[in-house]
Design an enzyme around this catalytic site. Sequence first.
Site, short mmCIF file in Angstrom:
data_model
loop_
_atom_site.label_atom_id
_atom_site.label_comp_id
_atom_site.label_asym_id
_atom_site.label_seq_id
_atom_site.Cartn_x
_atom_site.Cartn_y
_atom_site.Cartn_z
N TYR A 70 -1.57 7.84 -13.82
CA TYR A 70 -0.58 6.88 -13.31
C TYR A 70 -1.05 6.24 -12.01
CZ TYR A 70 3.10 5.65 -10.06
OH TYR A 70 3.81 5.02 -9.06
N GLY B 141 7.39 3.91 -1.97
CA GLY B 141 7.14 3.74 -3.39
C GLY B 141 7.30 5.06 -4.11
N CYS B 142 6.50 5.31 -5.10
CA CYS B 142 6.59 6.53 -5.92
C CYS B 142 6.53 7.78 -5.04
CB CYS B 142 5.44 6.55 -6.92
SG CYS B 142 5.28 8.11 -7.82
N PHE B 143 7.58 8.59 -5.11
CA PHE B 143 7.60 9.76 -4.23
C PHE B 143 6.58 10.81 -4.61
CE2 PHE B 143 12.00 10.82 -6.34
CZ PHE B 143 11.41 11.08 -7.57
#
Length: 222
Positions: A198, A41-43
């Site tokens: 986030y 997912g989000c690095f």
Amino acid sequence: MLTRLRMIKTAALAFAIAAGFFIQTAPADARDIKTTVLAGGCFWCIESDFERVNGVTDVVSGYAGGSTANPTYGTVSAGGTGHYEVVRITYDADVISYRQLLDLFFRSVDPTDAGGQFCDRGDSYRTAVFVGNATEKQIATAARAAAQSELGQRIVTPILDAAQFYEAEAVHQNYYRGTSIVLTRRGPKTQADAYKFYRNACGRDQRVRELWGAAAPFVNHS
């Protein structure tokens, strides 16, 4: 003659001590440095998690697995490149093994989700393990099977052959501790504060905790 003999003995003792020091310390200096590439997912999140791991010496955000040369964040996010958001982890295999890294990885993501990760949807946010040889593939397969057995749900994370790694833009490296000001839905924030906002809003830790419980390695430290 006696004085000369003492000098010889002292020199020999000093040499022996020095030799013993180098013999003992050489193995510690000769580290077994390796790399692996993981998609979770989000690095930003994978980078922030694994930079805390003892034995990990470097984590770089990037892209891999697609057909487009020199991808950018914009092109990968838009879809169609085939690339995953990934991190390249450099680690000291004398401190942490490849299997230990994978055990941490599987328990830091939702490996049951084939459509992305948490609030991030789309192919670039899928999970994957990229392996460089048959030994790594065997270890990764065993780690995935163990995680699936522990979880009691089907894990869909693929094990893929190694692909070219493209380093992401500088703004994405160490984003989670950046000090530059960015505009968010909650107004201007530093990158570090924007990252925390986030990650919480995306529900990453909540979902990982729901899946893995006490086995989740990072949810209390994000």
